[in-house]
Design a protein around this motif. Structure first.
Motif, PDB file in Angstrom:
ATOM      1  N   ALA A  91       0.816  -1.196   0.000  1.00 34.35           N
ATOM      2  CA  ALA A  91       0.000   0.000   0.000  1.00 34.35           C
ATOM      3  C   ALA A  91       0.859   1.259   0.000  1.00 34.35           C
ATOM      4  N   PHE A  92       0.213   2.369  -0.275  1.00 37.79           N
ATOM      5  CA  PHE A  92       0.893   3.659  -0.277  1.00 37.79           C
ATOM      6  C   PHE A  92       1.247   4.065   1.155  1.00 37.79           C
ATOM      7  N   LEU A  93       0.279   3.889   2.074  1.00 39.53           N
ATOM      8  CA  LEU A  93       0.510   4.106   3.497  1.00 39.53           C
ATOM      9  C   LEU A  93       0.224   2.797   4.215  1.00 39.53           C
ATOM     10  N   SER A  94       1.193   2.311   4.973  1.00 38.71           N
ATOM     11  CA  SER A  94       1.038   1.053   5.689  1.00 38.71           C
ATOM     12  C   SER A  94       1.293   1.264   7.170  1.00 38.71           C
ATOM     13  N   VAL A  95       0.329   0.875   7.971  1.00 43.08           N
ATOM     14  CA  VAL A  95       0.426   0.951   9.426  1.00 43.08           C
ATOM     15  C   VAL A  95       0.541  -0.490   9.924  1.00 43.08           C
ATOM     16  N   TRP A  96       1.647  -0.798  10.598  1.00 41.42           N
ATOM     17  CA  TRP A  96       1.947  -2.180  10.957  1.00 41.42           C
ATOM     18  C   TRP A  96       2.069  -2.333  12.471  1.00 41.42           C
ATOM     19  N   ASP A  97       1.053  -2.910  13.100  1.00 42.61           N
ATOM     20  CA  ASP A  97       1.117  -3.338  14.502  1.00 42.61           C
ATOM     21  C   ASP A  97       1.639  -2.230  15.415  1.00 42.61           C
ATOM     22  N   ILE A  98       1.027  -1.038  15.346  1.00 39.72           N
ATOM     23  CA  ILE A  98       1.518   0.066  16.164  1.00 39.72           C
ATOM     24  C   ILE A  98       0.921   0.011  17.567  1.00 39.72           C
ATOM     25  N   HIS A  99       1.783   0.303  18.537  1.00 37.48           N
ATOM     26  CA  HIS A  99       1.410   0.339  19.946  1.00 37.48           C
ATOM     27  C   HIS A  99       1.876   1.687  20.489  1.00 37.48           C
ATOM     28  N   ALA A 100       0.962   2.462  21.076  1.00 41.40           N
ATOM     29  CA  ALA A 100       1.310   3.802  21.530  1.00 41.40           C
ATOM     30  C   ALA A 100       0.702   4.076  22.896  1.00 41.40           C
ATOM     31  N   TYR A 101       1.405   4.933  23.655  1.00 38.38           N
ATOM     32  CA  TYR A 101       1.056   5.189  25.050  1.00 38.38           C
ATOM     33  C   TYR A 101       1.035   6.683  25.340  1.00 38.38           C
ATOM     34  N   TYR A 102       0.087   7.090  26.209  1.00 38.76           N
ATOM     35  CA  TYR A 102       0.161   8.370  26.892  1.00 38.76           C
ATOM     36  C   TYR A 102       0.715   8.076  28.286  1.00 38.76           C
ATOM     37  N   GLY A 103       1.980   8.357  28.518  1.00 40.45           N
ATOM     38  CA  GLY A 103       2.600   7.937  29.772  1.00 40.45           C
ATOM     39  C   GLY A 103       2.573   6.416  29.855  1.00 40.45           C
ATOM     40  N   VAL A 160      -3.139   2.833  21.928  1.00 40.85           N
ATOM     41  CA  VAL A 160      -3.202   2.200  20.602  1.00 40.85           C
ATOM     42  C   VAL A 160      -2.574   0.818  20.737  1.00 40.85           C
ATOM     43  N   GLN A 161      -3.385  -0.223  20.545  1.00 43.21           N
ATOM     44  CA  GLN A 161      -2.998  -1.570  20.955  1.00 43.21           C
ATOM     45  C   GLN A 161      -2.888  -2.522  19.762  1.00 43.21           C
ATOM     46  N   GLY A 162      -1.856  -2.302  18.951  1.00 45.86           N
ATOM     47  CA  GLY A 162      -1.597  -3.228  17.847  1.00 45.86           C
ATOM     48  C   GLY A 162      -2.444  -2.956  16.621  1.00 45.86           C
ATOM     49  N   VAL A 163      -2.569  -1.688  16.234  1.00 47.09           N
ATOM     50  CA  VAL A 163      -3.384  -1.310  15.073  1.00 47.09           C
ATOM     51  C   VAL A 163      -2.592  -1.528  13.788  1.00 47.09           C
ATOM     52  N   SER A 164      -3.230  -2.178  12.803  1.00 46.09           N
ATOM     53  CA  SER A 164      -2.632  -2.404  11.485  1.00 46.09           C
ATOM     54  C   SER A 164      -3.673  -2.156  10.401  1.00 46.09           C
ATOM     55  N   PHE A 165      -3.303  -1.427   9.365  1.00 42.97           N
ATOM     56  CA  PHE A 165      -4.138  -1.303   8.170  1.00 42.97           C
ATOM     57  C   PHE A 165      -3.305  -0.689   7.051  1.00 42.97           C
ATOM     58  N   ASN A 166      -3.783  -0.861   5.826  1.00 48.94           N
ATOM     59  CA  ASN A 166      -3.154  -0.286   4.641  1.00 48.94           C
ATOM     60  C   ASN A 166      -4.099   0.704   3.974  1.00 48.94           C
ATOM     61  N   VAL A 167      -3.533   1.709   3.344  1.00 42.55           N
ATOM     62  CA  VAL A 167      -4.313   2.659   2.561  1.00 42.55           C
ATOM     63  C   VAL A 167      -3.635   2.816   1.211  1.00 42.55           C
ATOM     64  N   HIS A 168      -4.419   2.714   0.142  1.00 39.78           N
ATOM     65  CA  HIS A 168      -3.859   2.832  -1.203  1.00 39.78           C
ATOM     66  C   HIS A 168      -3.908   4.280  -1.677  1.00 39.78           C
ATOM     67  N   GLU A 169      -3.040   4.600  -2.588  1.00 38.58           N
ATOM     68  CA  GLU A 169      -2.914   5.975  -3.056  1.00 38.58           C
ATOM     69  C   GLU A 169      -4.238   6.470  -3.630  1.00 38.58           C
ATOM     70  N   GLY A 170      -4.651   7.646  -3.191  1.00 34.34           N
ATOM     71  CA  GLY A 170      -5.881   8.243  -3.691  1.00 34.34           C
ATOM     72  C   GLY A 170      -7.144   7.780  -2.994  1.00 34.34           C
ATOM     73  N   GLU A 171      -7.036   6.862  -2.039  1.00 32.69           N
ATOM     74  CA  GLU A 171      -8.205   6.399  -1.302  1.00 32.69           C
ATOM     75  C   GLU A 171      -8.619   7.406  -0.233  1.00 32.69           C
ATOM     76  N   ILE A 172      -9.900   7.359   0.102  1.00 28.65           N
ATOM     77  CA  ILE A 172     -10.395   7.989   1.323  1.00 28.65           C
ATOM     78  C   ILE A 172     -10.757   6.870   2.282  1.00 28.65           C
ATOM     79  N   LEU A 173     -10.097   6.839   3.427  1.00 27.67           N
ATOM     80  CA  LEU A 173     -10.340   5.829   4.450  1.00 27.67           C
ATOM     81  C   LEU A 173     -11.016   6.485   5.638  1.00 27.67           C
ATOM     82  N   ALA A 174     -12.168   5.956   6.051  1.00 27.86           N
ATOM     83  CA  ALA A 174     -12.843   6.415   7.260  1.00 27.86           C
ATOM     84  C   ALA A 174     -12.345   5.585   8.431  1.00 27.86           C
ATOM     85  N   LEU A 175     -11.753   6.248   9.421  1.00 24.10           N
ATOM     86  CA  LEU A 175     -11.278   5.591  10.639  1.00 24.10           C
ATOM     87  C   LEU A 175     -12.305   5.881  11.727  1.00 24.10           C
ATOM     88  N   LEU A 176     -13.063   4.849  12.103  1.00 26.39           N
ATOM     89  CA  LEU A 176     -14.267   5.036  12.912  1.00 26.39           C
ATOM     90  C   LEU A 176     -14.191   4.260  14.216  1.00 26.39           C
TER      91      LEU A 176
END
Length: 250
Positions: free
Chosen positions: A18-30, A35-51
């Motif tokens: 994909a144009f943008l690839s998010v692979w198993d991201i884990h993120a913390y506030y303190g 964000v607990q293991g989020v993964s998804f791909n987005v292709h060039e020119g797509e509109i992706l709704a993150l809901l």
């Protein structure tokens, strides 16, 4: 329902299609695990709704992709057009072609509409000159000498998007762009986003008005408690009453 799978042994830089690839991201506030293991791909020119419901991790996921630093990415990878955003500071991710338009829009006080745009514009502009931005947003051209923070809410949202375009971006991240806007103004924003899509710009849209977002988007990713529970077509979500009720309360 389609779920995302993640191969921890894969060579992501070489294999991500994909144009943008998010692979198993884990993120913390303190120490808060947001964000607990989020993964998804987005292709060039797509509109992706993150809901997802409030607190599902949507804004935190956008901020992690943009490398804002809060929340802190502690594991995972984000690739944009073969560039490792997860190894970059926020200004480097911005230079790589990523722009986040936050919910509060961050219009700079004391600057006119045109000064806000000039401050953001790369030099020399490659694809989006200020004149071209005014063609897309005629109302901004009419108010170019007006202080940006005195614009209406809808006009400020247009200015925030226009300012991002002036940086010749590849990916636009929008956090609650319809918040507080009248339906007629939302119609105008959506028309603009379709034009931007036709120019090849990829968009990720976080929006509480899920039905409107789904009608605009090509695909949808639904988050729940910091993880992905659905990744598929926007139309599939619109047609799946059970999915909407369980994760979107609509």
């Amino acid at each position: 329902m389609n779920t995302v799978t993640f191969d921890k042994n894969a060579n992501h830089a070489a294999t991500a299609p994909a144009f943008l690839s998010v692979w198993d991201i884990h993120a913390y506030y303190g120490e808060s695990y947001i964000v607990q293991g989020v993964s998804f791909n987005v292709h060039e020119g797509e509109i992706l709704a993150l809901l997802g419901r409030n607190g599902a991790g949507k804004t935190s996921t956008l901020r992690t992709i943009a490398q804002i630093g809060d929340p802190e990415l502690r594991k995972g990878e984000v690739w944009l057009d073969h560039q490792p955003l997860h190894k970059m500071a926020s200004h480097e991710a911005s230079a790589a072609g990523l722009a986040l338009v936050p919910e509060d829009r961050r219009i700079i006080a004391g600057l006119t509409v045109e000064e806000n745009l000039k401050l953001a514009q790369i030099a020399p502009p490659i694809g989006w000159s200020i004149e071209r931005v005014y063609e897309l947003f005629p109302r901004l051209g009419e108010r170019k000498n007006q202080e940006g923070i005195t614009l209406s809410g809808g006009e400020q949202q247009m200015l925030a998007i226009a300012r991002a375009l002036c940086r010749d971006i590849k990916v636009l991240l929008l956090d609650e762009p319809y918040e507080g806007l009248a339906p007629v103004i939302v119609d105008e924003i959506e028309k603009t986003l379709r034009i931007i899509k036709a120019q090849g710009i990829t968009t990720i849209l976080v929006e509480q008005n899920a039905v409107r977002a789904l009608r605009l988007a090509d695909r949808a990713v639904i988050l729940d408690t910091g993880g992905v529970v659905f990744d598929g077509s926007a139309q599939e979500v619109l047609e799946n009453e059970t999915l909407r009720a369980e994760y979107l309360a609509i």
